[in-house]
Write an enzyme that holds these catalytic residues in place. Structure first.
Site: not given
Length: 275
Positions: A37, A54, A148
């Site tokens: 956020d 972004h 991962l």
């Protein structure tokens, strides 16, 4: 094991030492979930448009993913786009879609070369066809990797996830495949979009907001929360290490009495029974 390199930067000795200390001083969460956020506010504070935040946030994704793979985290789930985000201005949503498609196209081979598996959860069918295509290709390319698992929550909603699970279970009951009395936590979990992975042990939220924002509502029942004022574009591995250190200092009781308290209670009970 081959060194992880997503950022195209050689890991310095200071970071290696920080990671070694982190590993030595306590358990590393197997699954970390992050609510990313503050991209827009970060950009606005620098006099730029929201989409710039972004774009820089992708660098944080790359750095955090690399660091998690290096220290032994097995699952990293990133809240990249919520169902509520569709309500943002069309220009911003369009910019996000272009950024997503470009990022997937640029990063897929890098993830594959570093043995990282890509997965997604959410209503992917709501995305533009080119984004869906890039996602499918990246997921297929990395499907056999096991160092991962990077999961992107895209057009995701915790309530949607639970609702879909309830629908599936209701149909199973209707078809006579499941007895309503058999339905328990495990069965519900098995019908969620995250059925194949463990629930997050640590959830991190950047930008200082104290909300879950409809993210993994069922799965976060016993997750440890870590809130930081840092906006996502500034959230890099040093901030990640702070979050993990905070996690390591906590006693996870899952609603039970702590081990120390239990020992003290048992001791007092024995003393009371002793003549």
């Amino acid at each position: 094991m081959k060194p992880i390199s997503l950022t195209n930067k050689e890991q310095n000795s200071s970071d290696k030492e920080s990671q070694s200390t982190l590993i030595d001083q306590g358990a590393i969460p197997e699954h970390i979930a992050i609510i990313m956020d503050g991209n827009g506010r970060w950009a606005k504070s620098r006099g730029n448009i929201r989409s710039y935040g972004h774009k820089v946030g992708v660098d944080s994704v790359r750095d955090i993913t690399e660091a998690c793979a290096q220290i032994g985290v097995k699952y990293l789930t990133l809240y990249a786009f919520s169902t509520e985000n569709w309500g943002r201005p069309k220009m911003e949503v369009s910019a996000l879609m272009r950024l997503l498609a470009r990022s997937l196209r640029n990063e897929a081979e890098n993830l594959n070369e570093n043995n990282i598996k890509l997965e997604t959860i959410g209503q992917i069918d709501r995305f533009p066809k080119n984004c869906q295509r890039e996602l499918r290709e990246a997921i297929d390319m990395t499907k056999d990797n096991d160092r991962l698992q990077l999961c992107l929550a895209l057009s995701y909603s915790g309530r949607w996830d639970i609702t879909e699970a309830v629908k599936e279970l209701a149909q199973s009951v209707k078809d006579g495949e499941v007895d309503p009395e058999e339905i328990d936590d495990e069965i519900i979990s098995a019908h969620l979009s995250t059925a194949d992975i463990p629930d997050p042990e640590l959830i991190i939220r950047t930008s200082g907001e104290y909300r879950i924002s409809n993210f993994l509502l069922w799965q976060l029942a016993y997750s440890e929360l870590y809130i930081t004022e840092t906006y996502w574009p500034d959230f890099r591995r040093d901030e990640l290490y702070k979050a993990i250190q905070s996690f390591q200092q906590r006693e996870r009781r899952f609603g039970k009495v702590s081990e120390n308290a239990q020992k003290k209670s048992s001791s007092r009970y024995v003393q009371e029974l002793t003549p």
